[in-house]
Design a protein around this motif. Structure first.
Motif, short mmCIF file in Angstrom:
data_model
loop_
_atom_site.label_atom_id
_atom_site.label_comp_id
_atom_site.label_asym_id
_atom_site.label_seq_id
_atom_site.Cartn_x
_atom_site.Cartn_y
_atom_site.Cartn_z
N ARG A 58 5.10 -57.23 19.32
CA ARG A 58 5.58 -58.39 19.02
C ARG A 58 4.73 -58.95 17.92
O ARG A 58 3.88 -59.83 18.20
CB ARG A 58 5.72 -59.28 20.30
CG ARG A 58 6.92 -58.62 21.18
CD ARG A 58 6.87 -59.42 22.70
NE ARG A 58 6.96 -60.72 22.42
CZ ARG A 58 6.94 -61.23 23.82
NH1 ARG A 58 6.79 -60.78 24.89
NH2 ARG A 58 7.22 -62.84 23.67
N TRP A 59 4.65 -58.21 16.88
CA TRP A 59 3.61 -58.59 15.68
C TRP A 59 3.68 -59.91 15.28
O TRP A 59 2.82 -60.65 15.04
CB TRP A 59 3.74 -57.49 14.87
CG TRP A 59 3.33 -56.12 14.99
CD1 TRP A 59 4.31 -55.11 15.30
CD2 TRP A 59 2.04 -55.39 15.74
NE1 TRP A 59 3.79 -54.02 15.74
CE2 TRP A 59 2.41 -54.31 16.19
CE3 TRP A 59 0.81 -56.22 16.09
CZ2 TRP A 59 1.49 -53.50 16.66
CZ3 TRP A 59 0.08 -55.39 16.65
CH2 TRP A 59 0.28 -54.06 16.91
N ASP A 60 4.70 -60.59 14.95
CA ASP A 60 5.03 -61.83 14.35
C ASP A 60 4.46 -62.88 15.18
O ASP A 60 3.70 -63.91 14.87
CB ASP A 60 6.59 -62.08 13.93
CG ASP A 60 6.90 -61.52 12.65
OD1 ASP A 60 5.98 -60.96 12.01
OD2 ASP A 60 8.02 -61.25 12.55
N GLU A 61 4.75 -62.54 16.69
CA GLU A 61 4.05 -63.64 17.45
C GLU A 61 2.80 -63.54 17.80
O GLU A 61 2.03 -64.57 17.87
CB GLU A 61 4.86 -63.26 18.84
CG GLU A 61 6.40 -63.79 18.97
CD GLU A 61 7.05 -63.29 20.29
OE1 GLU A 61 6.89 -64.05 21.38
OE2 GLU A 61 7.67 -62.31 20.46
N CYS A 62 2.17 -62.29 17.66
CA CYS A 62 0.76 -62.14 17.73
C CYS A 62 0.12 -62.78 16.36
O CYS A 62 -0.81 -63.39 16.69
CB CYS A 62 0.50 -60.58 17.81
SG CYS A 62 -1.15 -60.07 17.47
N LEU A 63 0.71 -62.66 15.08
CA LEU A 63 0.12 -63.02 14.06
C LEU A 63 0.02 -64.75 14.31
O LEU A 63 -1.02 -65.51 14.04
CB LEU A 63 0.60 -62.85 12.93
CG LEU A 63 -0.10 -63.20 11.64
CD1 LEU A 63 -1.45 -63.23 11.52
CD2 LEU A 63 0.77 -62.69 10.25
N ASP A 64 1.06 -65.29 14.76
CA ASP A 64 1.59 -66.69 14.90
C ASP A 64 0.51 -67.26 15.63
O ASP A 64 -0.13 -68.29 15.48
CB ASP A 64 2.76 -67.10 15.20
CG ASP A 64 3.85 -66.80 14.05
OD1 ASP A 64 3.32 -66.74 12.86
OD2 ASP A 64 5.17 -66.77 14.33
#
Length: 512
Positions: A202-208
């Motif tokens: 869940r890369w977008d959530e990780c970066l956020d």
């Protein structure tokens, strides 16, 4: 929904999980000499009381074993939510206890929750915190344990003084559910671990989440991007390896050699050696004019005071972990041997103390007794400044992403099974072998000194992904502090330099 992003606020609420452990310690130790407790439960002898006390550790062992699967499947936050609910159930069962079996059942249920929180709170905070302050953030958990001990002791003391019947301990045990409810409510506003999100791709959530934690939501911040790249690489390596069960972690098809070494380092030492603080039972004659003698649990007054873990949080990231462990081991060894010597030279056996046949060793008042008390206080101070915070921090650092939750869960389970044995062993040991008990503890401390020196690499100041590289290099632990201590900062500078070059190129293109 509003999300808490300040790492210190997250640590303050998250370490309520540590306070639960402190609550449960005091909820029993504060009552074992109280008339209300002794009258209602039939004055348990040392063996039965040892079993009652140890029942919490038995539940914690099971909870710690299960915690890895919970944290990997439901997320670090989800596992802690379940633990908070289980804790409130355990408090209700203890509060309503009608007999010893009922009480033991309640302590086992509470132990299940403590097994999860003791292992996964430190994992959760370690995965949220920047490497430069990870020690102080995770170390707050141990300080919370001590505050939990103090708060529960004061509540129990007030109830014992203000109530005469069983309602005294029922109110105190029921109050234990309050911090569980606070923790559960706070967790709804916590972010999920960015490293767990990475493991689920869940890369977008990780970066956020990384941006919220480290740059107030700025996804382009160089520190955020550098850590994001590290997390992606660690997740890639984890995805390429096979799933690992607890048994598989020890086989050729499971962890590689350096991962097994991590596990041996953490479990065999940080878990096994950590719980060395015990009840120091000595007897002091009370007064000169025939006033009633009293048995003094030297460990108890100290156990109900917060140790120096709070001030220790300020230096925990500035002092090498290895140094803390080695100094703590050597000092605790010396103190245990000193107590044994004082008790052996100046004490003598007695049939009982004030009719209590479990207490069979009398130490006269004066210098020897003061020496034992002083050693006990110094021991607690040393332990609180070294092993108490550092062992839990180290456990949360040494496992790679794929194995972290299960590995720390197994480490905590090992810790709890030794706690169970220690809790059950202490009362009979002081009854049967008296001062020789401290010789056993001193020998363990001596053994752990050498174990640390030859197996513990340095982890302070490194990101979790950099610690992976420390193990992969197979560098001797006593030389591990020389391995690129500023590697992450150099990566941040590289990202910042690359970002500037891209901005220059964009500006040149716009100019053309």
């Amino acid at each position: 929904m509003y999300t808490i992003t300040n790492i210190y606020v997250l640590a303050a609420f998250g370490t309520i999980g540590g306070a639960l452990f402190g609550f449960d310690i005091s909820s029993m130790s504060a009552w074992i000499g109280a008339d209300q407790y002794l009258d209602y439960f039939g004055s348990p002898d040392s063996n039965l009381q040892g079993g009652i006390t140890a029942s919490m550790s038995a539940g914690s062992f099971v909870g710690a074993v299960a915690s890895g699967w919970l944290a990997d499947g439901l997320g670090r936050r989800g596992a802690l939510m379940i633990a908070a609910c289980v804790w409130m159930v355990g408090a209700a069962v203890q509060c309503s206890a009608q007999n010893v079996a009922h009480l033991v059942a309640g302590r086992v249920v509470s132990g299940l929750a403590i097994g999860v929180t003791s292992s996964q709170v430190c994992v959760y905070l370690a995965e949220l915190a920047p490497g430069r302050i990870r020690g102080r953030v995770v170390g707050i958990q141990q300080w919370a344990i001590e505050w939990g001990i103090l708060i529960m002791y004061l509540i129990s003391y007030g109830c014992a003084r203000g109530m005469t019947g069983p309602e005294a301990f029922r109110v105190a045990w029921g109050v234990q559910g309050v911090p569980g409810a606070i923790l559960l409510g706070a967790l709804f506003f916590f972010p999920e671990s960015p490293r767990w999100l990475a493991g689920k791709e869940r890369w977008d959530e990780c970066l956020d989440t990384l941006a919220l934690l480290h740059a107030k939501g700025d996804r382009t911040d160089p520190t955020v991007l550098a850590e994001y790249d590290e997390v992606r690489e660690a997740a890639r390596i984890a995805a390429e390896s096979r799933d690992v069960s607890f048994m598989g972690m020890f086989g050729k098809g499971g962890l590689e050699a350096h991962h097994v070494r991590r596990h041996g380092t953490d479990v065999a030492a940080a878990a096994r050696w950590q719980r060395r603080h015990v009840l120091h039972r000595v007897h002091l004659p009370h007064g000169r004019h025939g006033r009633r003698r009293r048995a003094l649990l030297v460990g108890d007054p100290v156990r109900h005071l917060p140790r120096d873990d709070g001030p220790g949080a300020a230096y925990i990231d500035r002092v090498p972990r290895r140094l803390l462990f080695l100094v703590g081991a050597a000092a605790c060894m010396a103190l245990h041997f000193a107590i044994a010597g004082l008790m052996a030279d100046y004490g003598h056996p007695v049939p009982d103390i004030d009719g209590n046949a479990n207490l069979r060793w009398e130490l006269p008042g004066g210098g020897p007794a003061k020496g034992v008390i002083a050693c006990s206080y110094i021991f607690v101070g040393v332990y609180g400044l070294t092993w108490a915070p550092a062992a839990w921090i180290y456990a949360s650092e040494v496992f790679p992403l794929k194995y972290r939750a299960k590995g720390v869960g197994l480490s905590a389970a090992t810790n709890w099974i030794f706690n169970f044995a220690l809790a059950y062993f202490v009362a009979p040991a002081f009854t049967n072998i008296q001062w020789k008990t401290y010789i056993i503890f001193g020998v363990f401390c001596a053994a752990m000194f050498f174990h640390i020196f030859f197996t513990y690499p340095e982890t302070a100041g490194r990101t979790l992904e950099e610690i992976d590289l420390v193990f992969e290099t197979n560098t001797p632990p006593w030389r591990s502090n020389r391995l690129e201590p500023d590697a992450f900062q150099r990566r941040v500078e590289a990202v910042r330099h690359q970002k500037k070059e891209e901005e220059v190129e964009v500006g040149q293109m716009e100019h053309v």
